[in-house]
Scaffold this active site. Structure first.
Site, PDB file in Angstrom:
ATOM      1  N   TYR A 154       0.861  -1.191   0.000  1.00  8.83           N
ATOM      2  CA  TYR A 154       0.000   0.000   0.000  1.00  8.83           C
ATOM      3  C   TYR A 154       0.890   1.231   0.000  1.00  8.83           C
ATOM      4  CZ  TYR A 154      -3.504   3.472   1.286  1.00  8.83           C
ATOM      5  OH  TYR A 154      -4.330   4.578   1.310  1.00  8.83           O
ATOM      6  N   ASP A 249       9.505   2.796  -0.325  1.00  3.91           N
ATOM      7  CA  ASP A 249       8.432   3.521   0.352  1.00  3.91           C
ATOM      8  C   ASP A 249       8.614   3.303   1.850  1.00  3.91           C
ATOM      9  OD1 ASP A 249       4.761   3.479   0.228  1.00  3.91           O
ATOM     10  OD2 ASP A 249       6.205   4.441   1.566  1.00  3.91           O
ATOM     11  N   LYS A 277       4.332  10.126   8.068  1.00  2.00           N
ATOM     12  CA  LYS A 277       4.116   9.716   9.466  1.00  2.00           C
ATOM     13  C   LYS A 277       5.097  10.365  10.452  1.00  2.00           C
ATOM     14  CE  LYS A 277       2.061   5.446   7.764  1.00  2.00           C
ATOM     15  NZ  LYS A 277       0.647   5.453   8.190  1.00  2.00           N
TER      16      LYS A 277
HETATM   17  P1  KE4 Z   1      -0.903   8.630   3.814  1.00  2.00           P
HETATM   18  O1  KE4 Z   1      -1.339   9.234   2.507  1.00  2.00           O
HETATM   19  O2  KE4 Z   1      -2.001   7.861   4.506  1.00  2.00           O
HETATM   20  O3  KE4 Z   1      -0.210   9.658   4.727  1.00  2.00           O
HETATM   21  O4  KE4 Z   1       0.281   7.571   3.493  1.00  2.00           O
HETATM   22  C1  KE4 Z   1       0.023   6.545   2.575  1.00  2.00           C
HETATM   23  C2  KE4 Z   1       1.013   5.420   2.805  1.00  2.00           C
HETATM   24  C3  KE4 Z   1       2.073   5.272   1.941  1.00  2.00           C
HETATM   25  N1  KE4 Z   1       2.982   4.291   2.118  1.00  2.00           N
HETATM   26  C4  KE4 Z   1       2.880   3.424   3.157  1.00  2.00           C
HETATM   27  C5  KE4 Z   1       3.909   2.354   3.308  1.00  2.00           C
HETATM   28  C6  KE4 Z   1       1.814   3.547   4.084  1.00  2.00           C
HETATM   29  O5  KE4 Z   1       1.736   2.677   5.114  1.00  2.00           O
HETATM   30  C7  KE4 Z   1       0.862   4.560   3.908  1.00  2.00           C
HETATM   31  C8  KE4 Z   1      -0.323   4.723   4.841  1.00  2.00           C
HETATM   32  N2  KE4 Z   1      -0.455   3.769   5.878  1.00  2.00           N
HETATM   33  C9  KE4 Z   1      -1.809   3.492   6.319  1.00  2.00           C
HETATM   34  C10 KE4 Z   1      -1.734   2.487   7.462  1.00  2.00           C
HETATM   35  N3  KE4 Z   1      -1.321   1.216   7.030  1.00  2.00           N
HETATM   36  C11 KE4 Z   1      -2.527   4.730   6.696  1.00  2.00           C
HETATM   37  C12 KE4 Z   1      -3.775   4.514   7.503  1.00  2.00           C
HETATM   38  C13 KE4 Z   1      -4.985   5.010   6.772  1.00  2.00           C
HETATM   39  O6  KE4 Z   1      -5.076   4.822   5.548  1.00  2.00           O
HETATM   40  O7  KE4 Z   1      -5.840   5.588   7.473  1.00  2.00           O
END
Ligand code: KE4
Length: 436
Positions: A154, A249, A277
């Site tokens: 993801y 990533d 994060k």
């Molecule tokens: P954001 O756009 O949510 O800040 O980041 C996306 C993203 C990109 N790359 C990795 C490896 C990530 O884990 C994420 C986002 N992580 C999720 C939790 N597994 C965010 C939680 C959510 O979607 O509310």
């Protein structure tokens, strides 16, 4: 499964449920991000009123030990004094500006001091923006169109990446996402995580067409799947040989599993890295960066456009600087490893004593408990885990005031605020729950 309005230990969630009912009238699913809706475990989400240190306090007055930490950012714990002070000090009266500020350079210098592969960096507002932009850089730099991701990986919700994605997409069992036209994903190729041969095959099938391989160096959006020996090394070799970029990533693993992220632990230098994060200390920050020659394509010095009104936001930069300054102090990651090992050993003993087969998979302060018969090495295997059993485990742990991620396809996080007493309480709760 426990009654979701109250639970065995007298945990009352009635105000949460009232707020959830109201929220559902105006927010799709009552939430601003799908995985918060507890679809992965059934029942209604808990509304949190405030948080401090290792604890979450919900609107019904229940207190929980927090193993989600806003999905990773709160590695120091909530309300960490120096971070709060940095973000709220007098000079922070201006919340947003239309000009560059010194703080952006300061946070950039901090990231680059910790992650040597980053020679130039651009701050954005989320991990999604970071990965979306990094892939645009790769396409601009190589002149190629195709990208490779891994099933269960993801990387945020940009159209081209919502192909066999993990995290909330996996939690909801969506094959992909409606509203993403085939044209948007026609250049997105996928392979099974930990299968580097499959990646080599893709380069054979599409010689000279692949701009980049984007990979979570620890697959933590399908639970927690460590990279197999040689997997990341092979990706580095293949991309180098084929003239494609390797993008790590590290939105989740950056500053989480080491000060230099997973690339420090494995000793691999990607061409670009994505962050999010932790680098914002809980405020909205993402970033992408890497080799200077590659980053030269980014506007205004290069022809690849990317922009953002709130990018480099003063409050977010201040919180990020304070957070990284704390993490740079000696011994922080050794302490996180000690806490992680403490928890791992306790949970393994609880599983053994209960005679239960489950897979505890951990790297540093990230871990996941799969209710599966064998170690999980990719998304196909992760999807075979017993998600109903996980849901029961989730609610039983919540009833014991332990707040875990509400999905089998997410990772748990350990913060520096969790002391040995709290970790011991967690292990005891696991043992009680597994005994049934
Ligand atoms: P954001 O756009 O949510 O800040 O980041 C996306 C993203 C990109 N790359 C990795 C490896 C990530 O884990 C994420 C986002 N992580 C999720 C939790 N597994 C965010 C939680 C959510 O979607 O509310």
């Amino acid at each position: 499964m426990l009654d979701q309005n109250t639970t065995g230990s007298g945990l009352s969630l009635s105000r949460s449920h009232k707020l959830f009912e109201e929220a559902q009238n105006l927010l799709p699913g009552g939430v601003n991000s799908p995985v918060r809706a507890f679809k992965g475990v059934g029942g209604n989400p808990v509304f949190i009123d405030h948080a401090q240190g290792a604890y979450l306090y919900d609107v019904d007055g229940n207190r929980y030990l927090d193993y989600v930490q806003s999905w990773g950012p709160m590695i120091l714990g909530h309300g960490y004094t120096s971070v709060v002070a940095a973000a709220t000090s007098g000079s922070r009266s201006c919340f947003s500006l239309d000009s560059p500020t010194q703080a952006e350079t300061e946070l950039g210098k901090l990231v680059m001091a910790c992650v040597p592969s980053v020679e130039m960096i651009r701050f954005v507002n989320s991990g999604t923006e970071a990965t979306m932009s990094a892939l645009r850089v790769a396409r601009a730099y190589t002149g190629r169109k195709k990208i490779v991701k891994f099933s269960g990986g993801y990387h945020g919700h940009a159209d081209m990446l919502l192909v066999q994605a993990g995290s909330g997409v996996a939690t909801m069992g969506l094959p992909d996402s409606l509203g993403v036209p085939a044209e948007a994903t026609v250049h997105t190729l996928t392979a099974e995580y930990n299968e580097s041969v499959a990646v080599a095959d893709l380069f054979r099938m599409y010689p000279g067409e692949i701009a980049a391989v984007i990979v979570e160096p620890i697959a933590a959006n399908m639970g927690l799947v460590p990279p197999a020996a040689g997997f990341l090394e092979t990706l580095r070799e293949v991309t180098q040989r084929e003239g494609a970029l390797l993008i790590f990533d590290e939105v989740m693993t950056g500053f989480r599993v080491a000060l230099g992220g997973m690339q420090e632990r494995v000793g691999i230098t990607p061409d670009l890295t994505c962050f999010g994060k932790i680098i914002g200390g809980g405020l909205p920050v993402g970033a992408y960066g890497g080799r200077r020659d590659i980053m030269q394509v980014v506007a205004p010095i290069g022809p690849m456009y990317q922009a953002g009104t709130l990018s480099g936001n003063p409050l977010a930069m201040a919180a990020g600087i304070a957070t990284l300054q704390e993490l740079r102090k000696p011994g922080q990651y050794a302490e996180l490893e000690r806490k992680g090992l403490f928890l791992e050993e306790g949970i393994r003993k609880a599983l053994h004593d209960a005679g239960i087969t489950a897979q505890l998979q951990r790297i540093g302060s990230m871990f996941c408990l799969y209710f599966a018969e064998a170690p999980v090495t990719n998304y196909t295997e992760a999807k075979r885990a017993d998600t109903s059993r996980f849901a029961r485990y989730f609610w039983d742990m919540l009833a014991r005031h332990i707040y875990l991620p509400p999905s089998q396809f997410e990772a748990c996080f350990i913060s520096l605020a969790l002391d040995d007493g709290m970790l011991g309480e967690t292990v005891k709760a696991v043992a009680d729950v597994l005994r049934g």
